[in-house]
Design an enzyme around this catalytic site. Structure first.
Site, short mmCIF file in Angstrom:
data_model
loop_
_atom_site.label_atom_id
_atom_site.label_comp_id
_atom_site.label_asym_id
_atom_site.label_seq_id
_atom_site.Cartn_x
_atom_site.Cartn_y
_atom_site.Cartn_z
N CYS A 40 -4.14 10.86 3.52
CA CYS A 40 -5.25 10.52 2.62
C CYS A 40 -6.49 10.34 3.50
O CYS A 40 -6.98 9.24 3.70
CB CYS A 40 -4.96 9.24 1.85
SG CYS A 40 -3.33 9.20 1.05
N ALA A 41 -7.00 11.44 4.03
CA ALA A 41 -7.97 11.39 5.13
C ALA A 41 -9.33 10.85 4.73
O ALA A 41 -10.04 10.27 5.54
CB ALA A 41 -8.13 12.78 5.74
N GLY A 82 -12.63 10.58 6.93
CA GLY A 82 -12.04 10.87 8.23
C GLY A 82 -12.29 9.91 9.38
O GLY A 82 -12.12 10.29 10.53
N GLY A 83 -12.64 8.65 9.10
CA GLY A 83 -12.86 7.71 10.20
C GLY A 83 -11.66 7.57 11.11
O GLY A 83 -11.77 7.65 12.34
N LYS A 84 -10.48 7.40 10.52
CA LYS A 84 -9.26 7.25 11.32
C LYS A 84 -8.84 8.59 11.92
O LYS A 84 -8.32 8.65 13.04
CB LYS A 84 -8.13 6.66 10.47
CG LYS A 84 -8.43 5.27 9.97
CD LYS A 84 -7.35 4.75 9.04
CE LYS A 84 -7.82 3.52 8.30
NZ LYS A 84 -8.85 3.83 7.29
N ASP A 113 -6.74 15.61 1.69
CA ASP A 113 -7.33 14.71 0.70
C ASP A 113 -7.52 15.50 -0.60
O ASP A 113 -7.61 16.73 -0.58
CB ASP A 113 -8.68 14.16 1.17
CG ASP A 113 -9.02 12.84 0.47
OD1 ASP A 113 -8.62 11.78 0.99
OD2 ASP A 113 -9.64 12.87 -0.60
N ASP A 147 -3.04 6.21 4.68
CA ASP A 147 -4.03 5.17 4.37
C ASP A 147 -4.22 5.24 2.86
O ASP A 147 -5.07 5.95 2.35
CB ASP A 147 -5.33 5.47 5.13
CG ASP A 147 -6.38 4.39 4.92
OD1 ASP A 147 -6.03 3.32 4.36
OD2 ASP A 147 -7.54 4.61 5.29
N CYS A 184 -6.35 -1.25 2.65
CA CYS A 184 -7.39 -2.26 2.91
C CYS A 184 -7.36 -3.25 1.74
O CYS A 184 -8.38 -3.58 1.15
CB CYS A 184 -8.77 -1.63 3.09
SG CYS A 184 -9.24 -0.46 1.81
#
Length: 419
Positions: free
Chosen positions: A231-232, A235-237, A255, A302, A355
């Site tokens: 679940c990009a 794309g931070g991670k 995604d 994520d 989160c």
């Protein structure tokens, strides 16, 4: 605050407090429509509007339908959220408004007696949290997420080192400091226009909360591996994992949202990463995923979640979520985790993250998965972080708390497929 700034703030709140759209989207659209507003005007309007969101429980206790009385809501936000004395804004007030603000200040003791107003959390969320936490813990959570978040940035290890970059930033922003846990992170308490900074433009720096950086570290990606970011998003991670792999190997960034993936592409270019392959999928059961069955060294999920760990940044989320939306998310998370598990090869790693602070989305979701998937075992996050020389022990699960860790509220579980 000037009369014009107050008028603009009231117009923003008339829409924002309906909670039909994300607050930052409402604010961005308003500023696009009012291009003549100066930097200081925008700052005052944004700070006051977000103060109204952070103190909405108290405001709604004294104002019925605050979105229909947005001027009073803005004035209440100044007094409750921005520590403005009534005498400082007396020139803005008529007699009735002065009386309203005086009665608001007089009710401060009364507000502290009710948990939902003291913690600034809606009743549904207080009731949800009370299933797992004491009133004292809920109050501490509410107070911690009612503070504005600092700006966390990550040093892209392909282009720089934190010990070299930090002094450069400290020369401009003396409050810049190394993050407590992530070896890549720098924290700025006073935000700067990072998107115009040369170190951002050349890809050395990327905005990323320290908690999010720790999730990438738990993936533990190595050069030459096959990684799936299920679940990009934007794309931070993905970018952090790509740098961790020194641009060697292959990352599939999946995604369902084309727009989010489109935002990832210029970020990849700026970061100097060529090992990321963004791909839009229709859902977690898309046939394009099947080709990776049993082939991935590591899969990061994520998961779509309530976002209740990000309330420092998105205070409106607690009013746009509900028990019904959370129930739908729980089923979606279960389905995604089940699909992602099929991609992991023996001895491969599956990292499930949210989160959120709700155990239903976190520990309970993982416990359900382990019952249904005996081929997986839970690894100890504290041991994994200790192996990376990170002194952070929240138990077998990673549980980050805004009050304790000064990060967003994150949860992660690291699962390994048995031989």
């Amino acid at each position: 605050m000037t009369p014009i700034q107050l008028d603009h703030t009231a117009k923003v709140l008339a829409e924002m407090l309906t909670f039909k759209q994300p607050a930052d989207a409402v604010l961005s659209a308003y500023f696009r429509e009012h291009k003549k507003l100066g930097r200081q005007d925008r700052h005052e309007i944004a700070e006051t509007a977000f103060a109204a969101l952070r103190h909405y429980q108290k405001i709604s206790a004294v104002l019925s339908r605050p979105h229909a009385q947005p001027r009073k809501a803005a004035l209440a936000a100044l007094v409750l959220g921005r520590s403005t004395n009534i005498s400082q804004i007396k020139d803005l007030l008529d007699e009735e408004e002065t009386e309203f603000l005086s009665s608001l200040k007089a009710r401060k003791t009364e507000f502290s007696d009710d948990l939902h107003t003291a913690a600034e959390l809606p009743q549904w969320l207080v009731e949800q949290l009370q299933k797992h936490f004491s009133d004292g813990e809920i109050l501490a959570f509410g107070r911690s997420i009612n503070q504005a978040a600092p700006l966390d940035i990550r040093v892209n290890t392909l282009k720089g080192r934190r010990d070299k970059v930090l002094p450069l930033l400290q020369a401009e922003s003396p409050d810049a400091e190394a993050t407590s846990y992530s070896p890549w992170g720098i924290r700025l308490k006073n935000k700067i226009a990072l998107n115009k900074h040369e170190l951002f433009l050349d890809g050395t720096l990327e905005v990323q909360d320290e908690g999010s950086q720790l999730l990438a570290l738990l993936v533990g990606a190595k050069r030459g591996e096959i990684i799936v970011d299920f679940c990009a998003g934007a794309g931070g991670k993905t970018l952090a994992v790509g740098a961790q792999m020194a641009n060697k190997g292959r990352i599939y960034a999946f995604d369902i949202a084309e727009k989010r993936l489109a935002n990832l592409k210029p970020r990849m270019t700026r970061a100097g990463l060529t090992n990321i392959h963004p791909e839009r999928i229709s859902n977690e059961h898309d046939s394009r995923i099947a080709r990776l069955t049993g082939k991935a060294d590591r899969v990061l999920v994520d998961a779509p979640c309530s976002g209740l760990g990000t309330l420092r940044r998105n205070p409106d989320l607690k009013y746009r979520q509900s028990p019904e939306t959370v129930a739908k998310l729980l089923e979606q998370q279960h389905s995604i985790l089940d699909a992602a598990a099929k991609l992991v090869k023996p001895q491969g790693r599956l990292v499930y993250a949210t989160c959120s602070v709700l155990p239903e989305e976190n520990e309970m979701q993982v416990e359900r998965f382990l019952k249904e998937h005996p081929e997986y075992e839970l690894l100890d996050c504290a041991e994994l972080l200790a192996g990376l020389k990170i002194d952070l022990d929240t138990g077998k699960y990673l549980r980050l708390d805004s009050a304790k860790h000064q990060t967003d509220g994150f949860f992660a579980a690291v699962l390994q497929r048995k031989e």
